[in-house]
Enzyme design. Structure first.
Site, PDB file in Angstrom:
ATOM      1  N   LYS A 223      40.337  82.066  24.080  1.00 36.74           N
ATOM      2  CA  LYS A 223      40.027  82.704  25.359  1.00 36.74           C
ATOM      3  C   LYS A 223      40.050  84.223  25.264  1.00 36.74           C
ATOM      4  O   LYS A 223      39.249  84.914  25.863  1.00 36.74           O
ATOM      5  CB  LYS A 223      41.035  82.247  26.405  1.00 36.74           C
ATOM      6  CG  LYS A 223      40.692  82.786  27.766  1.00 36.74           C
ATOM      7  CD  LYS A 223      41.044  81.832  28.841  1.00 36.74           C
ATOM      8  CE  LYS A 223      40.453  82.250  30.161  1.00 36.74           C
ATOM      9  NZ  LYS A 223      39.018  82.006  30.266  1.00 36.74           N
TER      10      LYS A 223
ATOM     11  N   HIS B 246       5.863  82.939  25.132  1.00 35.44           N
ATOM     12  CA  HIS B 246       5.620  83.813  23.983  1.00 35.44           C
ATOM     13  C   HIS B 246       6.330  83.292  22.743  1.00 35.44           C
ATOM     14  O   HIS B 246       6.930  84.051  21.986  1.00 35.44           O
ATOM     15  CB  HIS B 246       6.056  85.247  24.317  1.00 35.44           C
ATOM     16  CG  HIS B 246       5.269  85.827  25.449  1.00 35.44           C
ATOM     17  ND1 HIS B 246       3.937  86.176  25.338  1.00 35.44           N
ATOM     18  CD2 HIS B 246       5.599  86.061  26.754  1.00 35.44           C
ATOM     19  CE1 HIS B 246       3.495  86.616  26.503  1.00 35.44           C
ATOM     20  NE2 HIS B 246       4.489  86.549  27.380  1.00 35.44           N
TER      21      HIS B 246
ATOM     22  N   LYS C 194      27.829  78.182  29.390  1.00 36.57           N
ATOM     23  CA  LYS C 194      28.828  77.201  29.865  1.00 36.57           C
ATOM     24  C   LYS C 194      28.555  75.851  29.205  1.00 36.57           C
ATOM     25  O   LYS C 194      29.463  75.208  28.704  1.00 36.57           O
ATOM     26  CB  LYS C 194      28.763  77.015  31.387  1.00 36.57           C
ATOM     27  CG  LYS C 194      29.414  78.013  32.282  1.00 36.57           C
ATOM     28  CD  LYS C 194      30.888  78.148  32.180  1.00 36.57           C
ATOM     29  CE  LYS C 194      31.278  79.062  31.136  1.00 36.57           C
ATOM     30  NZ  LYS C 194      31.562  80.318  30.972  1.00 36.57           N
TER      31      LYS C 194
ATOM     32  N   GLU D 239      24.278  82.621  31.661  1.00 33.39           N
ATOM     33  CA  GLU D 239      25.670  82.175  31.781  1.00 33.39           C
ATOM     34  C   GLU D 239      25.735  80.643  31.904  1.00 33.39           C
ATOM     35  O   GLU D 239      26.594  80.005  31.299  1.00 33.39           O
ATOM     36  CB  GLU D 239      26.333  82.868  32.979  1.00 33.39           C
ATOM     37  CG  GLU D 239      27.726  82.388  33.326  1.00 33.39           C
ATOM     38  CD  GLU D 239      28.772  82.565  32.214  1.00 33.39           C
ATOM     39  OE1 GLU D 239      28.479  83.233  31.201  1.00 33.39           O
ATOM     40  OE2 GLU D 239      29.860  81.993  32.359  1.00 33.39           O
TER      41      GLU D 239
ATOM     42  N   CYS E 238      45.426  83.825  19.403  1.00 31.73           N
ATOM     43  CA  CYS E 238      46.784  83.532  18.947  1.00 31.73           C
ATOM     44  C   CYS E 238      47.763  83.833  20.081  1.00 31.73           C
ATOM     45  O   CYS E 238      47.718  84.903  20.683  1.00 31.73           O
ATOM     46  CB  CYS E 238      47.212  84.309  17.717  1.00 31.73           C
ATOM     47  SG  CYS E 238      46.209  84.008  16.276  1.00 31.73           S
TER      48      CYS E 238
ATOM     49  N   ASN F  20      49.783  88.183  15.944  1.00 34.10           N
ATOM     50  CA  ASN F  20      48.497  88.055  16.629  1.00 34.10           C
ATOM     51  C   ASN F  20      47.703  89.307  16.282  1.00 34.10           C
ATOM     52  O   ASN F  20      48.181  90.420  16.524  1.00 34.10           O
ATOM     53  CB  ASN F  20      48.727  87.963  18.142  1.00 34.10           C
ATOM     54  CG  ASN F  20      47.437  88.051  18.924  1.00 34.10           C
ATOM     55  OD1 ASN F  20      46.362  87.737  18.400  1.00 34.10           O
ATOM     56  ND2 ASN F  20      47.530  88.475  20.173  1.00 34.10           N
ATOM     57  N   GLY F  21      46.518  89.138  15.706  1.00 32.94           N
ATOM     58  CA  GLY F  21      45.696  90.308  15.361  1.00 32.94           C
ATOM     59  C   GLY F  21      45.172  90.181  13.938  1.00 32.94           C
ATOM     60  O   GLY F  21      45.154  89.084  13.362  1.00 32.94           O
TER      61      GLY F  21
ATOM     62  N   GLU G 224      29.262  75.930  25.321  1.00 33.84           N
ATOM     63  CA  GLU G 224      30.636  76.060  24.832  1.00 33.84           C
ATOM     64  C   GLU G 224      31.476  74.830  25.101  1.00 33.84           C
ATOM     65  O   GLU G 224      32.343  74.511  24.309  1.00 33.84           O
ATOM     66  CB  GLU G 224      31.313  77.354  25.315  1.00 33.84           C
ATOM     67  CG  GLU G 224      31.461  77.546  26.779  1.00 33.84           C
ATOM     68  CD  GLU G 224      32.022  78.933  27.162  1.00 33.84           C
ATOM     69  OE1 GLU G 224      32.676  79.593  26.361  1.00 33.84           O
ATOM     70  OE2 GLU G 224      31.789  79.330  28.316  1.00 33.84           O
TER      71      GLU G 224
ATOM     72  N   ARG H 136      44.877  80.526  23.958  1.00 30.67           N
ATOM     73  CA  ARG H 136      44.616  81.697  23.109  1.00 30.67           C
ATOM     74  C   ARG H 136      44.212  81.301  21.702  1.00 30.67           C
ATOM     75  O   ARG H 136      43.785  82.148  20.905  1.00 30.67           O
ATOM     76  CB  ARG H 136      45.866  82.590  23.054  1.00 30.67           C
ATOM     77  CG  ARG H 136      46.239  83.192  24.391  1.00 30.67           C
ATOM     78  CD  ARG H 136      47.415  84.125  24.233  1.00 30.67           C
ATOM     79  NE  ARG H 136      47.045  85.313  23.497  1.00 30.67           N
ATOM     80  CZ  ARG H 136      46.724  86.477  24.050  1.00 30.67           C
ATOM     81  NH1 ARG H 136      46.725  86.598  25.351  1.00 30.67           N
ATOM     82  NH2 ARG H 136      46.406  87.505  23.315  1.00 30.67           N
TER      83      ARG H 136
ATOM     84  N   TRP I 284      44.608  80.957  16.300  1.00 31.13           N
ATOM     85  CA  TRP I 284      43.149  80.911  16.195  1.00 31.13           C
ATOM     86  C   TRP I 284      42.828  81.577  14.860  1.00 31.13           C
ATOM     87  O   TRP I 284      43.050  82.784  14.692  1.00 31.13           O
ATOM     88  CB  TRP I 284      42.501  81.670  17.345  1.00 31.13           C
ATOM     89  CG  TRP I 284      41.008  81.528  17.417  1.00 31.13           C
ATOM     90  CD1 TRP I 284      40.310  80.503  17.991  1.00 31.13           C
ATOM     91  CD2 TRP I 284      40.029  82.436  16.910  1.00 31.13           C
ATOM     92  NE1 TRP I 284      38.960  80.734  17.868  1.00 31.13           N
ATOM     93  CE2 TRP I 284      38.759  81.902  17.210  1.00 31.13           C
ATOM     94  CE3 TRP I 284      40.096  83.649  16.210  1.00 31.13           C
ATOM     95  CZ2 TRP I 284      37.565  82.539  16.852  1.00 31.13           C
ATOM     96  CZ3 TRP I 284      38.906  84.274  15.859  1.00 31.13           C
ATOM     97  CH2 TRP I 284      37.663  83.724  16.180  1.00 31.13           C
TER      98      TRP I 284
HETATM   99  C1  G6P Z   1      35.892  84.959  24.664  1.00 33.76           C
HETATM  100  C2  G6P Z   1      35.895  83.859  25.701  1.00 33.76           C
HETATM  101  C3  G6P Z   1      34.747  84.070  26.682  1.00 33.76           C
HETATM  102  C4  G6P Z   1      34.852  85.440  27.312  1.00 33.76           C
HETATM  103  C5  G6P Z   1      34.844  86.542  26.240  1.00 33.76           C
HETATM  104  C6  G6P Z   1      35.182  87.892  26.831  1.00 33.76           C
HETATM  105  O1  G6P Z   1      34.834  84.799  23.798  1.00 33.76           O
HETATM  106  O2  G6P Z   1      35.787  82.591  25.071  1.00 33.76           O
HETATM  107  O3  G6P Z   1      34.828  83.086  27.709  1.00 33.76           O
HETATM  108  O4  G6P Z   1      33.777  85.638  28.181  1.00 33.76           O
HETATM  109  O5  G6P Z   1      35.856  86.262  25.261  1.00 33.76           O
HETATM  110  O6  G6P Z   1      36.512  87.854  27.298  1.00 33.76           O
HETATM  111  P1  G6P Z   1      37.105  88.877  28.322  1.00 33.76           P
HETATM  112  O7  G6P Z   1      38.557  88.517  28.412  1.00 33.76           O
HETATM  113  O8  G6P Z   1      36.890  90.240  27.732  1.00 33.76           O
HETATM  114  O9  G6P Z   1      36.389  88.700  29.608  1.00 33.76           O
END
Ligand code: G6P
Length: 609
Positions: free
Chosen positions: A604, A505, A486, A482, A2, A99-100, A489, A27, A75
């Site tokens: 994010k 396994h 990527k 990772e 948010c 926000n929260g 997502e 956000r 969000w």
């Molecule tokens: C969210 C984002 C991810 C990120 C994670 C941790 O889920 O979508 O891309 O890696 O938060 O965020 P931070 O700001 O703590 O690195």
């Protein structure tokens, strides 16, 4: 999670709010709205969808100019994305953006329902709006009303509030979610993130936890519970508006991938003094690091994946045991912390709720806590005993790329530093390592960009897949995890990463004719073993893309497609391989027509647990 923004001053607030919200869309972006002070009334406009939908609505309705407004991009947590659940939430007295999460909203709602309050949304935020309204009606003073309401609310929040009978004034308060105050030539601003305010000013104040801000067109004040004022601490930023714009790239993600060489260098080079890693400028003394007998790396998402690389680097070079924990699990796993424990919290935003909670837990139990954080002044940066800032600049695309890159950079430095302190590498070896990092890694990433056309062809082979596997050993497994995230997502293709030797396994039963597998081998050390695992996959029909170090021995004999990484020094291959995987995910998502910078369901900065 948010985005919120408010302005009061001598200019029309509406375009400023829209501009700020547009920047803050990363956000959260499932609904959007604003509330404006207009002739003793508060006019609200909100809708499901993104900021562009709000902009259209504002135009259609000829929304009048106003000198004071607040806005929100959401969000969803409590209550799905809809017009009604969109913020701001209004009562007969005020409008509020939040926000929260208000954790005790059910009990509070029940009490308010008994008193006859009629709720229109399913949100916890509307409950907070009514709690503050009731207090305001009783106390007639906004500051007292807000402070006494906070005693009833538990959870995390950043609120911005307009009271109907206080024209031109914004009240805001935070606990667990960030708020940034700013003054510009034409008035006062308040937002959840500095980037929203960069178009208007370069001077900011990070509102401290639990503090209340009162913003009018002439002043930005922090008011304590007893009514006395606290002096805001103003800071200038050298961040530019361009940092939050695409600058000719089709997507922020691609721009940010291309910013990696520079971000890496900015993070590493200032911390190398006389050829050796030096954290004295970060407030991390050698004595504190020397004390570390074990290390916990705690983080979420990609930051946790950077931590997996950190584990390999630290254990390999410095020989200190490292445990990597998912932040949301950490507190519930009975971690074994004592005063010889170094806890490293990794977070791009510095606001991730689970990471912050883990940090607090670690501090309470006596660990020395160190943040690897990108956002200056963020909650984790302020609360950790020390912080190594990563200098990636603002990251706008939801899928992190340069944010992850600089976190790995920080771990390279930490591993080098610890190995110097522990004597596991000689001073000369550490010097060589440091100069190689600065010289080779940015170059390796740069040269990987020249593989972009090759990667576009690879993407054409992958984009219609429904499932995909990443395999690798050692650090290549950490990279695969990772790379897989990527792809998932931003392209919505299901993928999983496996330690190459583990696939047999169980999961190998999913490999059938044509199943795509991306195998990674960035060094000779585990090459032959990885090759054996590739053969296990291809003999069951897998279509293998092999991302391998430049001098690899005949990878063409093992895989259907080979992507040879640029020929660079040791230690540089890992971020070259990651860049290749980022570009693969990006190109696959382009071919699938996905919303690359704003993938569905994500946000994010995740400020709820
Ligand atoms: C969210 C984002 C991810 C990120 C994670 C941790 O889920 O979508 O891309 O890696 O938060 O965020 P931070 O700001 O703590 O690195």
């Amino acid at each position: 999670m948010c985005g919120i923004v408010g302005f009061t001053g001598s200019a029309n607030a509406v375009p400023k709010i829209v501009k700020g919200l547009k920047v803050l869309e990363y956000r959260g972006y499932d609904s959007v709205g604003l509330a404006a002070q207009l002739n003793g009334e508060i006019k609200t406009l909100k809708c499901k969808g993104r900021v562009d939908a709000l902009r259209d609505k504002l135009e259609q309705e000829h929304f009048p100019a106003t000198d004071c407004a607040i806005g929100h991009t959401r969000w969803a947590t409590h209550g799905g994305p809809s017009d009604i659940n969109a913020h701001p939430h209004s009562t007969d007295t005020l409008a509020l953006v939040h926000n929260g999460i208000i954790e005790n909203y059910r009990e509070l709602k029940a009490q308010l329902l008994e008193k006859g309050v009629k709720f229109v949304s399913e949100t916890d935020s509307e409950v907070a709006a009514w709690v503050i309204t009731e207090e305001y009606k009783a106390q007639k003073d906004p500051i007292k009303a807000i402070y006494s309401s906070l005693k009833k609310l538990s959870g995390s929040y950043a609120f911005e509030i307009l009271f109907k009978d206080r024209p031109g004034e914004i009240f805001a308060v935070r606990q667990g979610s960030p708020l940034i105050l700013a003054t510009g030539v034409d008035g006062g601003y308040i937002a959840s993130d500095m980037t929203a305010l960069l178009p208007f000013t370069d001077t900011f104040c990070f509102l401290r936890e639990g503090a209340l801000a009162h913003v009018t067109k002439d002043s930005v004040q922090i008011v304590k519970e007893d009514g006395t004022l606290e002096e805001p601490v103003w800071q200038k930023t050298d961040m530019t508006v361009e940092a939050a714009e695409k600058c000719g790239y089709p997507h922020f993600m691609l721009k940010e991938i291309h910013e990696q060489p520079n971000a890496f260098l900015k993070t590493v080079s200032p911390r190398i003094k006389n050829g050796l890693p030096d954290f004295s400028g970060d407030g991390v003394s050698d004595d504190l690091l020397r004390r570390a007998k074990k290390i916990y790396i705690v983080a979420c998402g990609s930051a946790m994946h950077a931590g997996l690389c950190g584990k390999y680097l630290i254990e390999h070079w410095a020989k200190i045991p490292v445990t990597v924990e998912i932040a949301s699990e950490f507190r519930y796993n009975d971690p074994l912390i004592d005063s010889d424990t170094l806890m490293i919290i990794v977070s791009q935003s510095g606001e991730t709720a689970d990471s912050l909670a883990a940090l607090r837990y670690g501090k309470e139990h006596g660990a020395f806590t160190m943040g690897i954080i990108n956002v200056v002044g963020s909650s984790i940066a302020r609360e950790a005993d020390a912080t190594l800032y990563t200098y990636a600049g603002p990251e706008i695309a939801v899928a992190t790329t340069k944010g992850y890159c600089v976190q790995v950079a920080a771990f390279m430095l930490i591993a080098a530093k610890l190995s110097a302190l522990c004597g596991t590498l000689s001073e000369n070896e550490v010097r060589t390592l440091c100069s190689e990092l600065c010289r080779d890694v940015p170059k390796a990433i740069e040269e990987t960009f020249s593989l972009h056309d090759e990667i576009k062809e690879i993407a054409k082979k992958l984009y219609q897949s429904e499932n995909l596997f990443y395999i690798g050993r050692g650090i290549d497994y950490a990279l695969g995890v990772e790379g897989s995230l990527k792809l998932k997502e931003i392209s919505y293709i299901h993928s999983e990463a496996y330690a190459a030797g583990e696939l047999k396994h169980g999961t190998i039963s999913l490999i059938t004719e044509g199943t795509p597998v991306i195998a990674v081998a960035t060094s000779a050390r585990l090459y032959d073993k990885t090759v054996s695992n590739i053969r296990e996959c291809s003999s069951r029909g897998a279509n293998v893309l092999f991302i391998c170090y430049n001098d690899a021995h005949q990878p063409e004999n093992v895989a259907d497609t080979v992507l040879r990484l640029p020929k660079v020094g040791r230690h540089a291959e890992m971020l070259a391989a990651m860049t290749a995987m980022q570009l693969i995910a990006y190109e696959v998502a382009v071919l699938r027509g996905c919303d690359i910078d704003r993938p569905r369901n994500l946000a994010k900065s995740v400020t709820v647990e």
